[in-house]
Design an enzyme around this catalytic site. Structure first.
Site, short mmCIF file in Angstrom:
data_model
loop_
_atom_site.label_atom_id
_atom_site.label_comp_id
_atom_site.label_asym_id
_atom_site.label_seq_id
_atom_site.Cartn_x
_atom_site.Cartn_y
_atom_site.Cartn_z
N LYS A 143 0.84 -1.21 0.00
CA LYS A 143 0.00 0.00 0.00
C LYS A 143 0.88 1.26 0.00
O LYS A 143 2.08 1.18 0.24
CB LYS A 143 -0.93 -0.03 1.23
C1 LIG Z 1 -5.82 -3.82 1.13
C2 LIG Z 1 -7.26 -3.54 1.21
C3 LIG Z 1 -8.04 -3.91 2.32
C4 LIG Z 1 -7.55 -4.82 3.41
O1 LIG Z 1 -6.39 -4.46 4.03
P1 LIG Z 1 -5.49 -5.60 4.75
O2 LIG Z 1 -4.50 -4.76 5.50
O3 LIG Z 1 -4.86 -6.40 3.66
O4 LIG Z 1 -6.36 -6.39 5.62
C5 LIG Z 1 -9.35 -3.49 2.37
N1 LIG Z 1 -9.90 -2.77 1.37
C6 LIG Z 1 -9.20 -2.42 0.27
C7 LIG Z 1 -9.87 -1.60 -0.78
C8 LIG Z 1 -7.87 -2.80 0.16
O5 LIG Z 1 -7.18 -2.45 -0.94
#
Ligand SMILES: *Cc1c(COP(=O)(O)O)cnc(C)c1O
Length: 372
Positions: A185
Site C-alpha cells: 500500500k
Molecule cells: C488492502 C485492502 C483492504 C484490506 O487491508 P489488509 O490490511 O490487507 O487487511 C481493504 N480494502 C481495500 C480496498 C484494500 O485495498
C-alpha cells in the site's frame, strides 16, 4: 525486469533510519502496542486531520471494528461496491450484517452516487464507499444521503493514504475511516498493519477496547473483543515511513502525469482525476478496450505481451466480489453490475511506485503501444 512495485528500492532509500528504529524497538521490548504505536496513532491521525487513530493488525480488522463500533450486526445491511478488494465485503460479513451492492461509476471506478438511494431499505445501517486506486468517492452526495436516512458512513481508505476530497483528507470525512498498511500500500508496514481514524470519541474508545479483547482495563472485559493489536515493530517502521509519505505521494502523482503524456495517443482509456479529488495513485489503472475478433479480452493479451517483455502488471480486480464463488450465497448474478463487470475485464495496472524511473516509464509506454 520492471517490477509492479519495488519494496526493496524503497527500503534501501531509508535503510539506516529503519534499521535503527527496529533495533531501538527490540531493545525496548514493547513488542505489542506500546509507545511507538501510540505515537504512530497520533501522527497518522494528525496527517489525516482526524482526532483519534486506533492502530490494528490489518486493514480488514480496521473495517471490522469500525462496523462494530457503529453498532452494525446481524440483520443489518451495509451498502458498498462489488468492484473492490474482497476484504471490504468480508468485514461486513464478519459482523453478521449483509452487504448490499451498488455498481460503480465507470469513469471514477467508485460508488455510483445515483444508485445508492434505491438500494436503501429499512435494514440499511451504513454506507461503505471505497476510495479505489487512491481516488476519492464522491463524498458530499454520500454524506447527504446518509444524513437523510440516518446512516453511518465508513470510508474504506485502504488505498488512499493522503488522498483528498475537496481539500479534505480521506478517512476523516465520514464517521470512521479505515486504512491498510499492507506492504504494497502507499504507506506499507514490513508485515501486516492497519488503522481506523475518527473524530468521534465514543467510536474511538469502543475500537480501542475491541482490538484488545474488549478490556476496559486489564482482565476487565466489558465487550466481546478480538486480538487485533498492532505490533510495536510495525509502529516504529511506519513512523519512519510516515515522514516520507508526502514526498512519495508527489512522486506517484508525477509518474502518473508522465504516463498520461506517454500514453496520450494510445487507444487506452487513461485514469481520470475527478475535479473534487487529490488522486494518490495507489494504482495507475488503464483500460483496454475489448477486442472484436476474439473472446479473449485484449487486456489479457496485453498483460501477457508485457510479461514477455519483463514488465510486471496487475489486475485490480479480475472478478468482482458479487461473482466470487465464496459470495454466491448473496444471490447476485452476472449482469447485475455491468460497470463493475466490464471494468474487471478491461482494467490493467501499470508499474507504479515512488522510485519508478522516467526511463522505466518510457520503456513501459513503448512496450504498451507496440503491443496494442
Ligand atoms: C488492502 C485492502 C483492504 C484490506 O487491508 P489488509 O490490511 O490487507 O487487511 C481493504 N480494502 C481495500 C480496498 C484494500 O485495498
Amino acid at each position: 525486469m520492471i517490477p509492479f512495485v519495488d519494496l526493496k528500492a524503497q527500503y534501501l532509500s531509508i535503510k539506516d533510519e529503519i534499521d535503527s528504529a527496529v533495533l531501538q524497538l527490540l531493545a525496548s521490548t514493547q513488542f505489542i502496542l506500546g509507545n511507538e504505536v501510540k505515537s504512530l496513532e497520533e501522527e497518522f491521525a494528525d496527517y489525516c486531520n482526524a482526532d483519534y487513530g486506533i492502530a490494528v493488525n490489518t486493514g480488514t480488522s480496521a473495517l471490522h471494528l469500525a462496523l462494530l463500533a457503529a453498532g452494525i450486526g446481524a440483520g443489518d445491511e451495509v451498502i458498498t461496491v462489488p468492484f473492490t478488494f474482497v476484504a471490504t465485503v468480508a468485514a461486513i460479513i464478519y459482523t453478521g450484517a449483509t452487504p448490499v451492492f451498488v455498481d460503480i461509476d465507470p469513469i471514477s471506478y467508485t460508488i455510483d452516487i445515483n444508485q445508492i438511494e434505491k438500494a436503501i431499505t429499512d435494514r440499511t445501517k451504513a454506507i461503505l464507499p471505497v476510495h479505489l486506486y487512491g481516488q476519492s468517492a464522491d463524498m458530499e452526495p454520500i454524506l447527504e444521503i446518509a444524513r437523510r436516512y440516518n446512516l453511518t458512513v465508513i470510508e474504506d481508505a485502504a488505498q488512499a493514504h493522503g488522498a483528498e476530497y475537496k481539500g479534505q483528507r480521506l478517512g476523516s470525512i465520514g464517521d470512521i475511516g479505515c486504512f491498510s498498511f499492507y506492504p504494497g500500500k502507499n504507506l506499507g508496514a514490513y508485515g501486516e498493519g492497519g488503522m481506523a481514524i475518527t473524530n468521534n470519541p465514543e467510536y474511538a474508545r469502543t475500537m480501542q477496547m475491541l482490538r484488545d479483547w474488549g478490556q476496559e482495563r486489564r482482565y476487565h472485559h466489558v465487550l466481546k473483543g478480538y486480538n487485533y493489536r498492532m505490533d510495536g515493530i510495525q509502529g516504529a517502521i511506519l513512523r519512519v515511513k510516515l515522514r516520507y509519505i508526502e514526498a512519495w505521494t508527489e512522486a506517484r502523482i508525477t509518474h502518473a502525469a508522465n504516463y498520461d503524456q506517454l500514453l496520450a495517443k494510445s487507444s487506452l482509456t487513461l485514469p481520470r482525476v475527478m475535479p473534487y479529488s487529490r488522486h494518490v495513485y495507489h494504482v495507475y489503472a488503464v483500460r483496454v478496450p475489448v477486442g472484436h475478433a476474439t473472446r479473449t479480452p485484449q487486456r489479457d493479451a496485453l498483460q501477457q505481451s508485457l510479461q514477455e517483455q519483463e514488465i510486471q502488471t496487475g489486475i485490480h480486480y479480475p472478478i468482482p466480489v458479487h461473482l466470487q464463488p465464496a459470495y454466491a450465497d448473496l444471490g447476485y448474478k452476472l449482469g447485475d453490475f455491468p460497470h463493475s463487470e466490464a471494468a474487471s475485464r478491461e482494467v490493467l495496472s501499470l508499474p507504479m511506485y515512488a522510485e519508478l524511473t522516467t526511463e522505466a516509464q518510457t520503456q513501459v509506454a513503448k512496450a504498451v503501444i507496440a503491443s496494442l
